[in-house]
Design a protein around this motif. Structure first.
Motif, PDB file in Angstrom:
ATOM      1  N   GLY A 144      10.187  37.866 -16.466  1.00 15.35           N
ATOM      2  CA  GLY A 144      10.508  38.180 -17.853  1.00 15.35           C
ATOM      3  C   GLY A 144       9.761  39.371 -18.411  1.00 15.35           C
ATOM      4  O   GLY A 144       9.655  39.527 -19.631  1.00 15.35           O
ATOM      5  N   TYR A 186       4.584  33.891  -6.821  1.00 17.65           N
ATOM      6  CA  TYR A 186       5.679  34.855  -6.827  1.00 17.65           C
ATOM      7  C   TYR A 186       5.163  36.188  -6.293  1.00 17.65           C
ATOM      8  O   TYR A 186       4.101  36.652  -6.718  1.00 17.65           O
ATOM      9  N   THR A 236       4.598  30.640 -18.562  1.00 18.63           N
ATOM     10  CA  THR A 236       5.681  30.043 -19.345  1.00 18.63           C
ATOM     11  C   THR A 236       6.725  29.402 -18.443  1.00 18.63           C
ATOM     12  O   THR A 236       7.176  28.275 -18.699  1.00 18.63           O
ATOM     13  N   ARG A 237       7.078  30.089 -17.360  1.00 26.08           N
ATOM     14  CA  ARG A 237       8.130  29.598 -16.471  1.00 26.08           C
ATOM     15  C   ARG A 237       7.684  28.407 -15.626  1.00 26.08           C
ATOM     16  O   ARG A 237       8.472  27.541 -15.310  1.00 26.08           O
ATOM     17  N   THR A 238       6.406  28.381 -15.244  1.00 27.95           N
ATOM     18  CA  THR A 238       5.936  27.328 -14.345  1.00 27.95           C
ATOM     19  C   THR A 238       5.267  26.167 -15.079  1.00 27.95           C
ATOM     20  O   THR A 238       5.118  25.086 -14.510  1.00 27.95           O
ATOM     21  N   GLY A 254       4.552  35.504 -18.578  1.00 27.34           N
ATOM     22  CA  GLY A 254       5.856  35.030 -18.127  1.00 27.34           C
ATOM     23  C   GLY A 254       5.733  33.989 -17.026  1.00 27.34           C
ATOM     24  O   GLY A 254       6.476  33.005 -16.987  1.00 27.34           O
TER      25      GLY A 254
END
Length: 410
Positions: free
Chosen positions: A314, A301, A340-342, A337
């Motif tokens: 987040g 990202y 957690t997301r990936t 964040g």
């Protein structure tokens, strides 16, 4: 044996083309117990003649690159033959190879094309499997009336020169250097330690090893420590270097820190994701340059704006407003964040001030924070200060980030 490299081409001296031949040939020669003693870059044309006359008397092997093509400025072959007083004779095999190559590609021929089939009498043709101009090898003193070293004439394009060197030049060099004493070399790549600090740790101890040659080469975020000598003394030096530098050494092979990280993650069957602000995708670029990165790299990202840090990762708006986007709190929240997301094993985040503007007294240009979140481990962060240009800043941050995770994996 004294080896000299002559690179021909006006484009090299104008800066239009990067001269990669020196580095390639130098690396290849070491296995034969040879090192380049001198290199010259000269323009196309008559300069080759005076240069050859100058270096012949003090060299035993000469490599000449470029000037073998069909155009009017490609006259290396002709000038060399004239200097050695050797007639040029058309080689039927080369002529047919050129004809066949051009016909297969439906390229029309011109009269000048066939100049490439002219070979000085007594020279050995080095086939060019990636172009039309063959290379040539002329043994030492090919004309007893004109003393000369071993001569290798090689094409200019790297995609032609390099495979020709490996396939046809190397076997000749192996034969003519068979009696040379071979030396050993080891290069240790050290991450995020200054050249002077490394020198202080090892220089005196290495200098006490008889017959060793020690050298350093610094790049952003890393230093190469090079030792050359007999296998025995290189082994002694290696023991000292590894003892004094420890896990700051990330490799003793020809691999980048990113490649080492990818290898370590693959060995442990772990995964990685990246969240970048100040580095703008540079870390992801370095990782995806490594073959096999797809086995470990899940996502990257580039969250340059504060809003995207909040939306995609987040990060809390309160943390940004209270501590600023460049802070340990935001770097940590970005990494947490992201992981957690990936759902990856490790998440790395970067945030900083690359400059030249945007700094403050509290956070000057060059300030950077790294966040690291790993499965079943507390999140960590580190702060660094790299007051330099933007490109070097990115390189330094990347090296710190990769090394931070590398050491966690050890």
């Amino acid at each position: 044996m004294k080896a000299i490299v002559i690179n021909t081409g006006t484009e090299i001296l104008l800066g239009d083309v990067l001269n990669t031949h020196l580095a390639f040939i130098a690396r290849e020669l070491f296995q034969f117990g040879l090192r380049i003693d001198e290199q010259r870059a000269i323009p196309d044309g008559d300069a080759i003649q005076s240069t050859l006359a100058d270096v012949f008397a003090r060299s035993e092997i000469v490599f000449v690159t470029g000037g073998l093509g069909p155009t009017s400025d490609d006259i290396t072959r002709e000038l060399l033959a004239g200097h050695l007083k050797l007639p040029l004779i058309e080689d039927a095999t080369v002529h047919e190879a050129i004809r066949s190559r051009l016909a297969a590609r439906r390229i029309p021929t011109t009269e000048r094309i066939w100049r490439q089939a002219l070979v000085p009498r007594g020279a050995k043709v080095l086939p060019n499997e990636n172009g039309t101009a063959p290379g040539l090898y002329l043994p030492a003193n090919i004309n007893p009336a004109v003393p000369s070293p071993h001569l290798f004439l090689l094409p200019g394009p790297p995609r032609e020169l390099q495979p020709m060197f490996s396939d046809f030049v190397a076997p000749i060099l192996r034969r003519i250097t068979a009696e040379l004493e071979k030396v050993a070399m080891r290069i240790f790549r050290v991450a995020n330690m200054g050249e002077s600090i490394i020198e202080k740790k090892i220089d005196g101890l290495i200098a006490a090893v008889p017959g060793i040659e020690l050298g350093y080469c610094a790049r952003p975020g890393e230093v190469d420590v090079r030792v050359i000598g007999s296998a025995e003394v290189v082994a002694q030096a290696e023991e000292i270097i590894r003892k004094k530098l420890g896990n700051a050494i990330f490799t003793a092979s020809d691999e980048t820190l990113a490649a080492v990280l990818v290898r370590l993650l693959a060995e442990r069957e772990q995964t990685l994701a990246l969240a970048e602000s100040c580095t703008g995708g540079f870390l992801a670029d370095q990782i995806t340059n490594v073959p096999g990165a797809s086995k470990v790299f899940v996502a990257g990202y580039v969250t340059y704006s504060n809003e995207e840090k909040i939306r995609a990762l987040g990060v809390s708006r309160e943390s940004i407003e209270r501590f600023g986007a460049v802070s340990e709190q935001v770097a940590t929240e970005m990494a947490e964040g992201l992981r957690t997301r990936t759902g990856v094993t490790h998440g790395i985040a970067t945030t900083g001030i690359a400059g030249p503007g945007g700094g403050s007294e509290e956070k000057p240009v060059g300030t950077a924070f790294l966040g690291l979140s790993s499965e079943n481990q507390p999140a960590g962060w580190e702060k660094f200060f790299f007051p330099t240009d933007r490109e070097t800043f990115k390189q330094l941050v990347a090296q710190r980030a990769f090394d931070l995770l590398r050491k966690r994996l050890l």
